[in-house]
Design an enzyme around this catalytic site. Structure first.
Site, PDB file in Angstrom:
ATOM      1  N   GLU A   1     -11.795 -10.153  -7.924  1.00  0.00           N
ATOM      2  CA  GLU A   1     -10.345 -10.144  -7.717  1.00  0.00           C
ATOM      3  C   GLU A   1      -9.996 -11.630  -7.151  1.00  0.00           C
ATOM      4  O   GLU A   1      -8.779 -12.122  -7.192  1.00  0.00           O
ATOM      5  CB  GLU A   1     -10.187  -9.281  -6.561  1.00  0.00           C
TER       6      GLU A   1
ATOM      7  N   ASP B   1      -5.357  -7.666  -6.780  1.00  0.00           N
ATOM      8  CA  ASP B   1      -5.453  -8.887  -6.040  1.00  0.00           C
ATOM      9  C   ASP B   1      -5.601 -10.240  -6.962  1.00  0.00           C
ATOM     10  O   ASP B   1      -5.256 -11.509  -6.863  1.00  0.00           O
ATOM     11  CB  ASP B   1      -6.891  -8.780  -4.920  1.00  0.00           C
TER      12      ASP B   1
ATOM     13  N   HIS C   1       0.838  -1.164  -0.027  1.00  0.00           N
ATOM     14  CA  HIS C   1       0.069   0.044   0.107  1.00  0.00           C
ATOM     15  C   HIS C   1       0.757   1.320   0.088  1.00  0.00           C
ATOM     16  O   HIS C   1       0.321   2.410  -0.427  1.00  0.00           O
ATOM     17  CB  HIS C   1      -0.884  -0.089   0.983  1.00  0.00           C
TER      18      HIS C   1
HETATM   19  C1  PEP Z   1      -7.313  -4.508  -6.182  1.00  0.00           C
HETATM   20  O1  PEP Z   1      -7.032  -5.624  -5.660  1.00  0.00           O
HETATM   21  O2  PEP Z   1      -7.108  -4.262  -7.581  1.00  0.00           O
HETATM   22  C2  PEP Z   1      -8.064  -3.350  -5.566  1.00  0.00           C
HETATM   23  C3  PEP Z   1      -8.264  -2.267  -6.283  1.00  0.00           C
HETATM   24  O3  PEP Z   1      -8.105  -3.232  -4.225  1.00  0.00           O
HETATM   25  P1  PEP Z   1      -6.885  -3.160  -3.273  1.00  0.00           P
HETATM   26  O4  PEP Z   1      -5.753  -2.653  -4.025  1.00  0.00           O
HETATM   27  O5  PEP Z   1      -7.311  -2.326  -2.191  1.00  0.00           O
HETATM   28  O6  PEP Z   1      -6.718  -4.634  -2.869  1.00  0.00           O
HETATM   29 MG    MG Z   2      -8.225  -5.962  -3.592  1.00  0.00          MG
END
Ligand code: PEP
Ligand code: MG
Length: 756
Positions: free
Chosen positions: A605, A629, A359
């Site tokens: 995902e 994901d 993140h």
């Molecule tokens: C993803 O998984 O692509 C998504 C948009 O969610 P996050 O990155 O918050 O898991």
């Molecule tokens: Mg995700």
């Protein structure tokens, strides 16, 4: 032999400097294997030579350093083959090359092992025997194990510039993982948790219950940290070293520090003060002991105390005087750390931990800040007072770069700025290809929900509001009223455009500090919808807050994360309906007049969801593909694990094929589908997705205008050719270079590398 090996490796790690470490090591290995010499050669890639960095037994007549050209001698052979060589009589070996002016000719038996770090040969460790000798399998295993351990030490030494010699003016550089594109030059600003017990000013408090609660929370957080540290170290250090974390956990128990601190709090002291007194008392008791092992435990007690203190002081952390522009360097750049610092001053980011899809990287990209992550566990001290140049495209970091590198970086930064200006000059135009194919661009929102610039963005709506981000930055679950206010702020900013709010997606790499989860496989565990359906009270409060926030507006859409089965959709729908009628009644709303039932969407995902599309289509209004994901789960690669980071790639042909498949199936089902993972904001990725048929892309604010500009400079026919080639490619590298070539030929190269 294992004990000897451990002793040697520990000695190397503890040595005050690199040369001393190597010198001690070669002597110890020579002794352990009862050989006549042991040497370490290190690759000098500039000069294309192996340079002897340390030896016990091998020497030149005049004492100068021994160098072997790449490709020559048995040393090079071991490097080329990337395997150990165990040769009874090296003098008879065809690759043997007598090293001029050395005493090597007296040796016959040879055992050499390449020192390899992240698939790169850094050097060779070699032992010699003056008589012919076939080394045993155990001895071979010993030297290979040693070489693997040495690899980490040498990789760090390289980074620290310790290998620089007069002959080899290496530029001090480190290579991490590219986290966010762009180049940056600046002074390092090292951020580390600063909490010192000796700086705590004793204070009294008349709220013991509150102070005890604070203390217990801090202890719980410290425990979670320790568990994580221990997990990270597991397998990398011997088990008895790892046991220190258990000792630390034990120190936090009520019977050790815990009760003593709480008793002092009850006597009227603040938690910080009580902690300080208790820990300092323990420290002095240990220091007074005769036994040197036990004496050392004083350091551990102080360390653990300062960890707890850090959590206790979390909120009162002192703001530092920051340079106007700096490169943020930290062990782990976190969301809250980025939030705490003035964004305009952060020129670049270096997070020693993490990978391109953690993140921290996602946030860096969303902030348009070049970032490099996952640099080996080099000490933070090393960066203090250094000038750094960061290339977020390649993952390269230059330390105190020489003038020619600096001026090159300045030039690249200028070009990047020019490109930014061109892109923003065209931001008011629609996102469409040259032949008129319109694409809706949506925004991914999380941290930065209330900025004026969001209003000025030319977007069609919010494609993903990550509702967990505000949850992560608090001490406890926000109340329904607090959430209502938060969501109102978002919905009100885009009253006439759809806003897709995703329900809480915690777990996995997004822990809540007050909801500690300890799982062996968090990404396969209690995450996203799985957690919230198990806690309907949390889910219902969130949905009610979203609905209350939407009263009088019709722009709310709800998106469910981590959906694997239709039953999860059914259960969520049921709860959403329940909340809808509750809110309508409680708030005296007229259903369909000032309170609308929000459209419902599901994130694609988890790979299983791809095969559930027809079953889910009748239950939802739209789909949104979470390519981050999806990539992780399709490739079975943890998106935050540095060791497998190079395997995590959304350009993997399997990922692209599945994205293509999803677009086709949704088209057949007549369901709107968007992509809200990072691939949608990636220039090449956006082009491929549009070619697949996706007409809605959701990305961070930084990429919106870039993607618009790129789309405005291509034709659909070109995109179709690119997609056909990508779907036939065998690996991500082929796809990447095809995209880079194509973009370069269209004058769009500046979007995939540094410069314009
Ligand atoms: C993803 O998984 O692509 C998504 C948009 O969610 P996050 O990155 O918050 O898991
Ligand atoms: Mg995700």
């Amino acid at each position: 032999m294992l004990v000897t090996l451990q002793r040697i490796v520990e000695g190397v790690n503890k040595a005050p400097d690199f040369n001393m470490a190597l010198n001690t090591m070669v002597g110890q290995v020579r002794e352990a294997l009862e050989t006549d010499s042991c040497s370490v050669f290190i690759a000098d890639n500039e000069q294309r030579q192996f340079v002897m960095a340390a030896s016990d037994g091998l020497r030149t007549e005049d004492g100068s350093s021994i160098r072997v050209d790449f490709g020559e001698g048995i040393i090079s052979l071991a490097a080329q083959r990337e395997e150990p060589l165990n040769i009874a009589d090296a003098s008879q070996h065809p690759a043997n090359k007598k090293l001029v002016d050395t005493n090597e000719n007296i040796y016959r038996g040879l055992l050499a092992a390449p020192i390899i770090h992240r698939r790169k040969v850094l050097g060779i460790v070699v032992v010699h025997q003056s008589v012919a000798r076939q080394f045993t399998r155990e001895e071979e295993a010993f030297i290979v194990t040693l070489a693997a351990q040495l690899a980490v030490v040498i990789a760090h030494a390289d980074a620290k510039g310790l290998l620089m010699s007069d002959h080899s003016p290496w530029i001090h550089s480190l290579r991490g993982l590219p986290g966010s594109p762009g180049v940056a030059i600046g002074e390092a600003y090292v951020s580390r948790p600063e909490a010192r017990l000796d700086e705590v000013t004793p204070k009294r408090s008349d709220k013991p219950v509150h102070e005890i609660r604070k203390f217990r929370q801090a202890v719980a957080r410290t425990r979670a940290d320790l568990k994580e540290l221990s997990r990270r170290m597991a397998g990398q250090v011997p088990d008895d070293t790892l046991a220190i974390f258990d000792v630390y956990q034990g120190m936090l128990d009520a019977a050790s520090l815990g009760d003593a601190v709480e008793n002092m709090i009850k006597e009227g002291w603040r938690a910080q003060t009580a902690l300080k007194y208790v820990v300092e008392q323990f420290v002095s008791q240990f220091e007074a002991l005769e036994d040197s092992y036990l004496k050392e435990r004083a350091t551990d007690v102080r360390d653990i105390g300062q960890r707890v203190l850090m959590h206790l002081q979390n909120r009162q952390r002192q703001r530092k005087l920051l340079p106007d522009s700096f490169i943020l360097v930290a062990d782990e750049v976190t969301a809250s750390m980025l939030a705490e610092l003035p964004q305009a001053h952060i020129a670049g980011i270096i997070s020693l931990n993490g990978s391109s899809n953690s993140h921290a990287a996602i946030m860096a990209r969303s902030m348009g800040i070049p970032a490099v992550l996952g640099i080996d566990d080099i000490d933070l001290h090393f960066f203090s007072d250094r000038q750094l140049a960061v290339d977020g495209y390649t993952g390269e970091v230059y330390i105190d770069p020489p003038p020619q590198v600096l001026s090159q970086f300045h030039q690249l930064a200028e070009e990047e700025q020019e490109l930014k200006d061109i892109v923003s000059e065209h931001s008011h135009l629609p996102a469409e290809t040259q032949d008129g194919q319109r694409v809706s661009l949506h925004l991914n929102l999380g941290l930065d929900v209330a900025h004026d610039y969001l209003q000025s963005l030319n977007i069609d709506g919010v494609g993903l509001y990550r509702s967990e981000i505000p949850f992560m930055m608090r001490d406890q679950l926000p109340t329904e009223d607090e959430q209502t206010e938060m969501y109102q702020e978002v919905l009100e900013q885009f009253p006439d455009r759809p806003v897709v709010m995703r329900t809480l997606d915690v777990g996995g790499d997004k822990p809540l500090p007050y909801f500690p989860l300890q799982e062996d496989n968090p990404f396969l565990g209690w995450r996203g919808i799985r957690l919230t359906l198990d806690h309907p009270e949390i889910f219902l409060i969130q949905i009610r807050a979203m609905l209350r926030a939407s009263i009088g507006k019709s722009n709310l859409r709800i998106l469910l994360p981590m959906i694997t089965s239709t039953s999860e959709v059914d259960e969520s729908s049921r709860l959403i309906k329940q909340a809808y009628f509750e809110v309508a009644e409680e708030q005296g709303c007229e259903v369909g007049v000032n309170l609308f039932q929000p459209q419902l969407g599901v994130m694609i995902e988890v790979p299983a969801a791809i095969y559930q599309l027809p079953a889910m289509a009748s239950k939802v209004d739209f789909f949104s593909v979470g390519s981050n994901d999806l990539t992780q789960y399709l490739l079975a690669v943890d998106r935050n694990n540095r060791r497998v980071a190079s395997l995590y790639d959304a350009y993997h042909p399997a990922v692209l094929a599945s994205l293509d498949e999803i677009a086709r199936r949704c088209e057949e089902l007549g369901k709107p589908v968007s992509v809200c993972g990072e691939l949608a904001g990636d220039p090449g990725g956006a082009l491929l997705l549009v070619a697949m048929g996706y007409r809605q892309l959701s990305m961070n604010s930084y990429n919106v205008d870039r993607v618009r500009w790129i789309l405005r400079n291509v034709r659909s026919s070109t995109l179709n050719v690119m997609l056909a080639k990508a779907l036939q490619a065998r690996n991500p590298e082929q796809i990447r270079s095809m995209i880079a070539d194509k973009m370069e030929s269209m004058g769009l190269g500046g979007f995939v590398r540094a410069g314009k």
